[in-house]
Design an enzyme around this catalytic site. Structure first.
Site, PDB file in Angstrom:
ATOM      1  N   CYS A   1     -22.025   4.241  -8.408  1.00 49.20           N
ATOM      2  CA  CYS A   1     -21.152   5.172  -7.654  1.00 49.20           C
ATOM      3  C   CYS A   1     -21.885   6.495  -7.394  1.00 49.20           C
TER       4      CYS A   1
ATOM      5  N   CYS B   1     -20.983  -0.891 -11.526  1.00 48.64           N
ATOM      6  CA  CYS B   1     -20.205  -0.041 -10.609  1.00 48.64           C
ATOM      7  C   CYS B   1     -20.332   1.430 -11.000  1.00 48.64           C
TER       8      CYS B   1
ATOM      9  N   ASP C   1       0.764  -1.247   0.000  1.00 45.79           N
ATOM     10  CA  ASP C   1       0.000   0.000   0.000  1.00 45.79           C
ATOM     11  C   ASP C   1       0.796   1.298   0.000  1.00 45.79           C
TER      12      ASP C   1
ATOM     13  N   CYS D   1     -15.228  -7.925 -17.523  1.00 46.58           N
ATOM     14  CA  CYS D   1     -16.300  -6.970 -17.195  1.00 46.58           C
ATOM     15  C   CYS D   1     -17.394  -7.014 -18.265  1.00 46.58           C
TER      16      CYS D   1
ATOM     17  N   CYS E   1     -18.831   0.182  -5.126  1.00 47.80           N
ATOM     18  CA  CYS E   1     -18.499  -0.334  -6.468  1.00 47.80           C
ATOM     19  C   CYS E   1     -18.005  -1.777  -6.415  1.00 47.80           C
TER      20      CYS E   1
ATOM     21  N   CYS F   1     -21.093  -5.069 -18.635  1.00 51.70           N
ATOM     22  CA  CYS F   1     -21.594  -4.654 -17.314  1.00 51.70           C
ATOM     23  C   CYS F   1     -21.166  -3.207 -16.996  1.00 51.70           C
TER      24      CYS F   1
ATOM     25  N   CYS G   1     -15.521   3.259   1.338  1.00 50.77           N
ATOM     26  CA  CYS G   1     -16.761   2.984   0.598  1.00 50.77           C
ATOM     27  C   CYS G   1     -16.567   1.678  -0.161  1.00 50.77           C
TER      28      CYS G   1
ATOM     29  N   CYS H   1     -20.563  -5.492  -7.663  1.00 52.72           N
ATOM     30  CA  CYS H   1     -19.860  -6.212  -8.729  1.00 52.72           C
ATOM     31  C   CYS H   1     -20.233  -7.691  -8.732  1.00 52.72           C
TER      32      CYS H   1
ATOM     33  N   CYS I   1     -13.845  10.354  -4.913  1.00 52.30           N
ATOM     34  CA  CYS I   1     -14.220   9.074  -4.294  1.00 52.30           C
ATOM     35  C   CYS I   1     -14.524   9.267  -2.794  1.00 52.30           C
TER      36      CYS I   1
HETATM   37  C1  B12 Z   1      -4.103   6.297  -4.008  1.00 55.74           C
HETATM   38  C2  B12 Z   1      -4.940   5.096  -3.672  1.00 55.74           C
HETATM   39  C3  B12 Z   1      -6.312   5.280  -3.476  1.00 55.74           C
HETATM   40  C4  B12 Z   1      -7.012   6.617  -3.721  1.00 55.74           C
HETATM   41  C5  B12 Z   1      -7.153   6.857  -5.230  1.00 55.74           C
HETATM   42  C6  B12 Z   1      -7.753   5.682  -5.999  1.00 55.74           C
HETATM   43  C7  B12 Z   1      -7.159   5.505  -7.394  1.00 55.74           C
HETATM   44  N1  B12 Z   1      -7.940   5.624  -8.400  1.00 55.74           N
HETATM   45  O1  B12 Z   1      -5.980   5.284  -7.535  1.00 55.74           O
HETATM   46  C8  B12 Z   1      -8.349   6.430  -2.951  1.00 55.74           C
HETATM   47  C9  B12 Z   1      -8.204   6.996  -1.543  1.00 55.74           C
HETATM   48  C10 B12 Z   1      -9.581   7.079  -3.587  1.00 55.74           C
HETATM   49  C11 B12 Z   1      -8.425   4.905  -2.880  1.00 55.74           C
HETATM   50  C12 B12 Z   1      -9.614   4.222  -2.685  1.00 55.74           C
HETATM   51  C13 B12 Z   1      -9.700   2.847  -2.591  1.00 55.74           C
HETATM   52  N2  B12 Z   1      -8.689   1.973  -2.476  1.00 55.74           N
HETATM   53 CO1  B12 Z   1      -6.847   2.473  -2.779  1.00 55.74          CO
HETATM   54  N3  B12 Z   1      -5.070   2.786  -3.110  1.00 55.74           N
HETATM   55  C14 B12 Z   1      -4.334   3.817  -3.552  1.00 55.74           C
HETATM   56  C15 B12 Z   1      -2.844   3.456  -3.747  1.00 55.74           C
HETATM   57  C16 B12 Z   1      -2.058   3.949  -2.528  1.00 55.74           C
HETATM   58  C17 B12 Z   1      -2.213   4.000  -5.030  1.00 55.74           C
HETATM   59  C18 B12 Z   1      -3.029   3.739  -6.317  1.00 55.74           C
HETATM   60  C19 B12 Z   1      -2.460   4.453  -7.511  1.00 55.74           C
HETATM   61  O2  B12 Z   1      -1.302   4.307  -7.829  1.00 55.74           O
HETATM   62  N4  B12 Z   1      -3.307   5.242  -8.175  1.00 55.74           N
HETATM   63  C20 B12 Z   1      -2.971   5.929  -9.375  1.00 55.74           C
HETATM   64  C21 B12 Z   1      -3.810   5.354 -10.504  1.00 55.74           C
HETATM   65  C22 B12 Z   1      -3.485   6.059 -11.809  1.00 55.74           C
HETATM   66  O3  B12 Z   1      -3.380   4.032 -10.566  1.00 55.74           O
HETATM   67  P1  B12 Z   1      -4.338   2.757 -10.408  1.00 55.74           P
HETATM   68  O4  B12 Z   1      -5.715   3.154 -10.005  1.00 55.74           O
HETATM   69  O5  B12 Z   1      -3.652   1.723  -9.577  1.00 55.74           O
HETATM   70  O6  B12 Z   1      -4.421   2.323 -11.906  1.00 55.74           O
HETATM   71  C23 B12 Z   1      -3.306   1.768 -12.553  1.00 55.74           C
HETATM   72  C24 B12 Z   1      -3.618   0.351 -13.014  1.00 55.74           C
HETATM   73  O7  B12 Z   1      -4.867  -0.072 -12.586  1.00 55.74           O
HETATM   74  C25 B12 Z   1      -3.447   0.426 -14.492  1.00 55.74           C
HETATM   75  N5  B12 Z   1      -4.594   0.280 -15.334  1.00 55.74           N
HETATM   76  C26 B12 Z   1      -5.646   1.059 -15.458  1.00 55.74           C
HETATM   77  N6  B12 Z   1      -6.377   0.654 -16.482  1.00 55.74           N
HETATM   78  C27 B12 Z   1      -5.762  -0.394 -17.020  1.00 55.74           C
HETATM   79  C28 B12 Z   1      -6.094  -1.176 -18.096  1.00 55.74           C
HETATM   80  C29 B12 Z   1      -5.267  -2.223 -18.443  1.00 55.74           C
HETATM   81  C30 B12 Z   1      -5.626  -3.038 -19.598  1.00 55.74           C
HETATM   82  C31 B12 Z   1      -4.104  -2.477 -17.681  1.00 55.74           C
HETATM   83  C32 B12 Z   1      -3.219  -3.582 -18.011  1.00 55.74           C
HETATM   84  C33 B12 Z   1      -3.781  -1.675 -16.611  1.00 55.74           C
HETATM   85  C34 B12 Z   1      -4.630  -0.642 -16.297  1.00 55.74           C
HETATM   86  O8  B12 Z   1      -2.961   1.717 -14.843  1.00 55.74           O
HETATM   87  C35 B12 Z   1      -3.076   2.617 -13.805  1.00 55.74           C
HETATM   88  C36 B12 Z   1      -1.825   3.439 -13.779  1.00 55.74           C
HETATM   89  O9  B12 Z   1      -0.725   2.633 -13.756  1.00 55.74           O
HETATM   90  C37 B12 Z   1      -2.918   1.895  -3.816  1.00 55.74           C
HETATM   91  C38 B12 Z   1      -1.701   1.155  -3.263  1.00 55.74           C
HETATM   92  C39 B12 Z   1      -0.571   1.120  -4.270  1.00 55.74           C
HETATM   93  N7  B12 Z   1       0.622   1.464  -3.856  1.00 55.74           N
HETATM   94  O10 B12 Z   1      -0.785   0.794  -5.433  1.00 55.74           O
HETATM   95  C40 B12 Z   1      -4.214   1.547  -3.007  1.00 55.74           C
HETATM   96  C41 B12 Z   1      -5.075   0.395  -3.507  1.00 55.74           C
HETATM   97  C42 B12 Z   1      -5.239   0.536  -5.003  1.00 55.74           C
HETATM   98  N8  B12 Z   1      -6.399   0.650  -2.865  1.00 55.74           N
HETATM   99  C43 B12 Z   1      -7.005  -0.403  -2.528  1.00 55.74           C
HETATM  100  C44 B12 Z   1      -8.317  -0.402  -1.966  1.00 55.74           C
HETATM  101  C45 B12 Z   1      -8.788  -1.681  -1.313  1.00 55.74           C
HETATM  102  C46 B12 Z   1      -9.129   0.749  -2.054  1.00 55.74           C
HETATM  103  C47 B12 Z   1     -10.625   0.855  -1.720  1.00 55.74           C
HETATM  104  C48 B12 Z   1     -11.448  -0.371  -2.123  1.00 55.74           C
HETATM  105  C49 B12 Z   1     -10.775   1.138  -0.196  1.00 55.74           C
HETATM  106  C50 B12 Z   1     -12.183   1.389   0.275  1.00 55.74           C
HETATM  107  N9  B12 Z   1     -13.040   0.384   0.348  1.00 55.74           N
HETATM  108  O11 B12 Z   1     -12.528   2.500   0.621  1.00 55.74           O
HETATM  109  C51 B12 Z   1     -11.030   2.125  -2.520  1.00 55.74           C
HETATM  110  C52 B12 Z   1     -11.478   1.760  -3.952  1.00 55.74           C
HETATM  111  C53 B12 Z   1     -11.691   2.930  -4.854  1.00 55.74           C
HETATM  112  C54 B12 Z   1     -11.617   2.527  -6.329  1.00 55.74           C
HETATM  113  N10 B12 Z   1     -12.747   2.213  -6.946  1.00 55.74           N
HETATM  114  O12 B12 Z   1     -10.510   2.481  -6.877  1.00 55.74           O
HETATM  115  C55 B12 Z   1      -6.235  -1.674  -2.863  1.00 55.74           C
HETATM  116  C56 B12 Z   1      -6.850  -2.322  -4.124  1.00 55.74           C
HETATM  117  C57 B12 Z   1      -7.061  -3.823  -4.064  1.00 55.74           C
HETATM  118  C58 B12 Z   1      -7.692  -4.327  -5.340  1.00 55.74           C
HETATM  119  N11 B12 Z   1      -8.363  -5.464  -5.265  1.00 55.74           N
HETATM  120  O13 B12 Z   1      -7.590  -3.744  -6.390  1.00 55.74           O
HETATM  121  C59 B12 Z   1      -4.766  -1.085  -3.053  1.00 55.74           C
HETATM  122  C60 B12 Z   1      -3.923  -1.829  -4.084  1.00 55.74           C
HETATM  123  C61 B12 Z   1      -4.101  -1.143  -1.659  1.00 55.74           C
HETATM  124  C62 B12 Z   1      -3.592  -2.548  -1.313  1.00 55.74           C
HETATM  125  N12 B12 Z   1      -2.294  -2.716  -1.167  1.00 55.74           N
HETATM  126  O14 B12 Z   1      -4.326  -3.502  -1.202  1.00 55.74           O
HETATM  127  N13 B12 Z   1      -7.236   4.341  -3.051  1.00 55.74           N
HETATM  128  S1  SF4 Z   2     -19.417  -4.056 -11.563  1.00 60.25           S
HETATM  129 FE1  SF4 Z   2     -17.591  -5.397 -11.685  1.00 60.25          FE
HETATM  130  S2  SF4 Z   2     -17.904  -6.597 -13.576  1.00 60.25           S
HETATM  131 FE2  SF4 Z   2     -19.321  -4.858 -13.662  1.00 60.25          FE
HETATM  132  S3  SF4 Z   2     -18.173  -3.303 -14.810  1.00 60.25           S
HETATM  133 FE3  SF4 Z   2     -17.826  -2.907 -12.642  1.00 60.25          FE
HETATM  134  S4  SF4 Z   2     -15.933  -3.971 -12.183  1.00 60.25           S
HETATM  135 FE4  SF4 Z   2     -16.671  -4.812 -14.117  1.00 60.25          FE
HETATM  136  S1  SF4 Z   3     -15.387   3.473  -3.604  1.00 56.58           S
HETATM  137 FE1  SF4 Z   3     -17.467   4.404  -3.644  1.00 56.58          FE
HETATM  138  S2  SF4 Z   3     -17.168   6.562  -4.198  1.00 56.58           S
HETATM  139 FE2  SF4 Z   3     -15.243   5.460  -4.658  1.00 56.58          FE
HETATM  140  S3  SF4 Z   3     -15.427   4.885  -6.823  1.00 56.58           S
HETATM  141 FE3  SF4 Z   3     -16.249   3.158  -5.650  1.00 56.58          FE
HETATM  142  S4  SF4 Z   3     -18.457   3.561  -5.464  1.00 56.58           S
HETATM  143 FE4  SF4 Z   3     -17.483   5.466  -6.106  1.00 56.58          FE
END
Ligand code: B12
Ligand code: SF4
Ligand code: SF4
Length: 283
Positions: free
Chosen positions: A169, A165, A104, A159, A216, A162, A213, A220, A185
């Site tokens: 949201c 999510c 994380d 996905c 989403c 579908c 939250c 799913c 978020c």
């Molecule tokens: C900052 C952060 C947040 C922020 C911003 C979210 C965001 N969009 O990044 C906030 C506070 C909002 C947040 C919320 C949550 N988070 Co968070 N968060 C992080 C953190 C610290 C960094 C993520 C990051 O780098 N973001 C920048 C964006 C640009 O990157 P990204 O979303 O990861 O997307 C990358 C990939 O997914 C990829 N990608 C995107 N599209 C595609 C398409 C293809 C084809 C491919 C190959 C790749 C790809 O490219 C992006 C850029 O590299 C990580 C831990 C970590 N070090 O990674 C945890 C992490 C992502 N969070 C996690 C969790 C559990 C959550 C929440 C569910 C918590 C909750 N219940 O409240 C929510 C979910 C929100 C959501 N729908 O994403 C988990 C995810 C587990 C999982 N199964 O995915 C992580 C990995 C922490 C952990 N170690 O477990 N989070």
């Molecule tokens: S609810 Fe789950 S399966 Fe449906 S679009 Fe979102 S991430 Fe994909």
């Molecule tokens: S965690 Fe809640 S507010 Fe954030 S993207 Fe998912 S549904 Fe939206």
């Protein structure tokens, strides 16, 4: 080991659009996020691990909602311990390797590495989804100088058409192209936003979520198969399931510290939790 050049572009756009809000730490160490060899000198392989946190128990129906990942002991503590054990085991087995475990908080694109390790796909809600487990798991990485045969990237995306999510949201934080606008978020507002007031335009949109939250993920279809975790450290703190709004309002600093010392809620401190509570009541 490859650099994450496609991700660099995605991350850069995300940052340029201000989707990290006030999470300044996301702007730091950009190069390290893209290239783990800069984070761990000599790195040759990234090992990705998942840990299920889906709880057996549910909160009382009228309790203020808390995200499932935060029901039990802080995952940073639990997973760090497991990573240390794993590194020790590998050393026993193959000799003196160099390796560092992360969960994380380090500049590692964990979801990307999980996808590249073949563990699942990035869903439209931005979460990594595994066909057997759904998405209620943490991701950890172990970056090592071990030369391992890499797994194939997870090539598919289940996905399909579908959009549950996106439709569910409440703050419209999920955008097309698997982009989650972190600055919209509920998880960001209730956990990451420090001291400041939650913007007025969000009033009435939090659906009683006080910490994080899960909407989403709850909607799913892949989470229909989620099985409860057998990690005892994630056993819910009873107060998380039961406390009434009144009890949250009346909670003393001392009581909060005693109950939530090892909980993810301690990140927000009592002040943050009560700010969220007031915001929910004002909407
Ligand atoms: C900052 C952060 C947040 C922020 C911003 C979210 C965001 N969009 O990044 C906030 C506070 C909002 C947040 C919320 C949550 N988070 Co968070 N968060 C992080 C953190 C610290 C960094 C993520 C990051 O780098 N973001 C920048 C964006 C640009 O990157 P990204 O979303 O990861 O997307 C990358 C990939 O997914 C990829 N990608 C995107 N599209 C595609 C398409 C293809 C084809 C491919 C190959 C790749 C790809 O490219 C992006 C850029 O590299 C990580 C831990 C970590 N070090 O990674 C945890 C992490 C992502 N969070 C996690 C969790 C559990 C959550 C929440 C569910 C918590 C909750 N219940 O409240 C929510 C979910 C929100 C959501 N729908 O994403 C988990 C995810 C587990 C999982 N199964 O995915 C992580 C990995 C922490 C952990 N170690 O477990 N989070
Ligand atoms: S609810 Fe789950 S399966 Fe449906 S679009 Fe979102 S991430 Fe994909
Ligand atoms: S965690 Fe809640 S507010 Fe954030 S993207 Fe998912 S549904 Fe939206």
């Amino acid at each position: 080991m490859e650099r994450l050049d496609d991700d660099a572009r995605r991350l850069e756009t995300w940052l340029n659009k201000g989707m990290h809000g006030t999470m300044k730490y996301m702007e730091r160490y950009f190069d390290l996020r893209i290239d783990p060899a800069l984070l761990v000198p000599g790195a040759r392989s990234v090992i990705t691990l998942l840990l299920n946190y889906f709880p057996k128990e549910t909160q009382n129906e009228d309790a203020l909602k808390i995200s499932k990942y935060a029901y039990g002991k802080d995952y940073h503590e639990v997973i760090r311990e497991k990573l240390n054990q794993l590194i020790a085991l590998i050393k026993q087995g193959v000799g003196d390797i160099h390796g560092r475990g992360f969960v994380d908080s380090a500049p590692v694109l964990e979801r990307t590495w999980a996808q590249r390790s073949g563990l699942g796909w990035v869903g439209k809600n931005g979460n990594l989804i595994n066909k057997q487990m759904g998405s209620f798991f943490f991701i950890a990485t172990l970056i090592t100088d071990l030369d391992l045969e890499p797994d194939e990237h997870f090539a598919k995306d289940y996905c399909g058409t579908c959009t549950r999510c996106i439709d569910a949201c409440p703050t419209d934080a999920i955008l097309p192209g698997k982009i989650v606008d972190g600055s919209k978020c509920i998880s960001y507002f209730t956990i990451e936003l420090k001291e400041m007031l939650i913007p007025g335009e969000m009033k009435g949109r939090f659906d009683n979520w006080m910490f994080g939250c899960d909407i989403c993920q709850d909607v799913c279809p892949w989470n229909r198969f989620a099985k409860p975790t057998n990690e005892l450290e994630f056993t819910p703190i009873p107060e998380i399931l039961d406390l009434s709004t009144k009890e949250w309002e009346m909670m003393s600093e001392e009581k909060f510290k005693t109950i939530f010392r090892h909980s993810p809620l301690s990140r927000s401190k009592l002040k943050g939790i009560q700010r969220n509570l007031k915001f929910l009541q004002s909407g």
